[in-house]
Write an enzyme that holds these catalytic residues in place. Structure first.
Site, short mmCIF file in Angstrom:
data_model
loop_
_atom_site.label_atom_id
_atom_site.label_comp_id
_atom_site.label_asym_id
_atom_site.label_seq_id
_atom_site.Cartn_x
_atom_site.Cartn_y
_atom_site.Cartn_z
N GLU A 1 19.73 80.70 -57.57
CA GLU A 1 21.08 80.64 -58.13
C GLU A 1 21.01 80.70 -59.66
O GLU A 1 19.95 80.61 -60.27
CB GLU A 1 21.77 79.34 -57.66
CG GLU A 1 23.21 79.15 -58.09
CD GLU A 1 24.16 80.26 -57.64
OE1 GLU A 1 24.00 81.39 -58.15
OE2 GLU A 1 25.06 79.99 -56.83
N ARG B 1 17.96 74.27 -50.30
CA ARG B 1 19.10 74.52 -49.43
C ARG B 1 19.05 75.91 -48.82
O ARG B 1 19.45 76.11 -47.67
CB ARG B 1 20.41 74.30 -50.19
CG ARG B 1 20.56 75.13 -51.48
CD ARG B 1 21.63 74.55 -52.36
NE ARG B 1 21.97 75.34 -53.54
CZ ARG B 1 21.36 75.22 -54.71
NH1 ARG B 1 20.35 74.38 -54.85
NH2 ARG B 1 21.77 75.95 -55.75
N ARG C 1 24.67 83.07 -47.18
CA ARG C 1 24.65 81.90 -48.07
C ARG C 1 24.11 80.70 -47.28
O ARG C 1 24.28 80.61 -46.07
CB ARG C 1 26.04 81.59 -48.60
CG ARG C 1 26.09 80.43 -49.60
CD ARG C 1 27.47 80.28 -50.23
NE ARG C 1 27.52 79.15 -51.13
CZ ARG C 1 28.06 77.96 -50.83
NH1 ARG C 1 28.60 77.77 -49.64
NH2 ARG C 1 28.07 76.98 -51.72
N HIS C 2 23.48 79.80 -47.99
CA HIS C 2 22.95 78.58 -47.37
C HIS C 2 24.08 77.69 -46.83
O HIS C 2 25.27 77.88 -47.17
CB HIS C 2 22.13 77.79 -48.40
CG HIS C 2 22.94 77.40 -49.62
ND1 HIS C 2 23.81 76.35 -49.63
CD2 HIS C 2 23.00 77.95 -50.85
CE1 HIS C 2 24.38 76.25 -50.81
NE2 HIS C 2 23.90 77.22 -51.59
#
Length: 205
Positions: free
Chosen positions: A82, A58, A7-8
């Site tokens: 997302e 991001r 995940r970022h």
């Protein structure tokens, strides 16, 4: 084949109390630090052969920091974005609750949010990109995937062949790392949401 799913780091939206989703906020200073620590950790322990990333700022910045540390190829994969949260993207949460309240009992999984996608469409997109990665990158020993919390949760459901439901979720913290392996006909979870690389930040605080 191994899938290293990341995940970022922290984004500016995390500090603004807004719905993020497709809203394209950059990493914060802390997010940059988290990504750097993650990249160093992965370079030392789980070097990938290639990195796939969502195009949103991001995630792409997190992936770029990892690429700079590893030196492998980086490919932007649009389907790793997302959840398309339509009209809610970038909207303050308290404002959204007034303007666009959830229907009583919640939104049915087949009904899309205005200007966005449904939970059913989101899950189908996750399944689709998961199988695309397995097919197109099967000659790599380890593929890194940099994406977002909701997408990662759905990719994990696809990996586990879970039916379409909302009973289970797999949360991922900032720069959390999951390691999955597909070996012959066996699917193996090596670990989920590893964040020990952030210990240095916790120790400083």
């Amino acid at each position: 084949m191994e899938l290293l799913i990341i995940r970022h780091g922290e984004s500016e939206a995390d500090l603004l109390e807004v719905h993020e989703g497709r809203a394209d906020f950059p990493l914060t200073k802390l997010g940059e630090q988290q990504a750097s620590l993650m990249a160093t950790y992965i370079e030392q322990h789980y070097r990938p052969n290639i990195i796939l990333t969502s195009p949103l700022k991001r995630a792409r910045r997190t992936a770029t920091i990892l690429q700079e540390s590893i030196g492998c190829g980086l490919i932007v994969e649009n389907d790793l974005m997302e959840f398309n949260n339509g009209i809610l993207a970038g909207l303050l949460r308290n404002e959204a609750a007034i303007k666009y309240p959830l229907p009583q009992g919640g939104r049915p999984i087949h009904i899309p949010i205005q200007d966005g996608e449904s939970e059913l469409e989101f899950r189908f997109r996750a399944d689709s990109v998961f199988h695309k990665i397995l097919f197109e990158y099967q000659h790599y020993d380890r593929v890194a995937i940099v994406s977002h919390g909701g997408m990662i949760s759905n990719i994990l459901k696809a990996f586990l062949k879970q039916p379409m439901n909302q009973e289970f979720a797999f949360p991922t913290g900032d720069t959390g790392i999951h390691l999955l392996e597909i070996k012959a006909n066996t699917r193996i979870i090596r670990f989920l949401n590893k964040q020990e690389h952030l210990q240095l930040i916790e120790d400083e605080n």
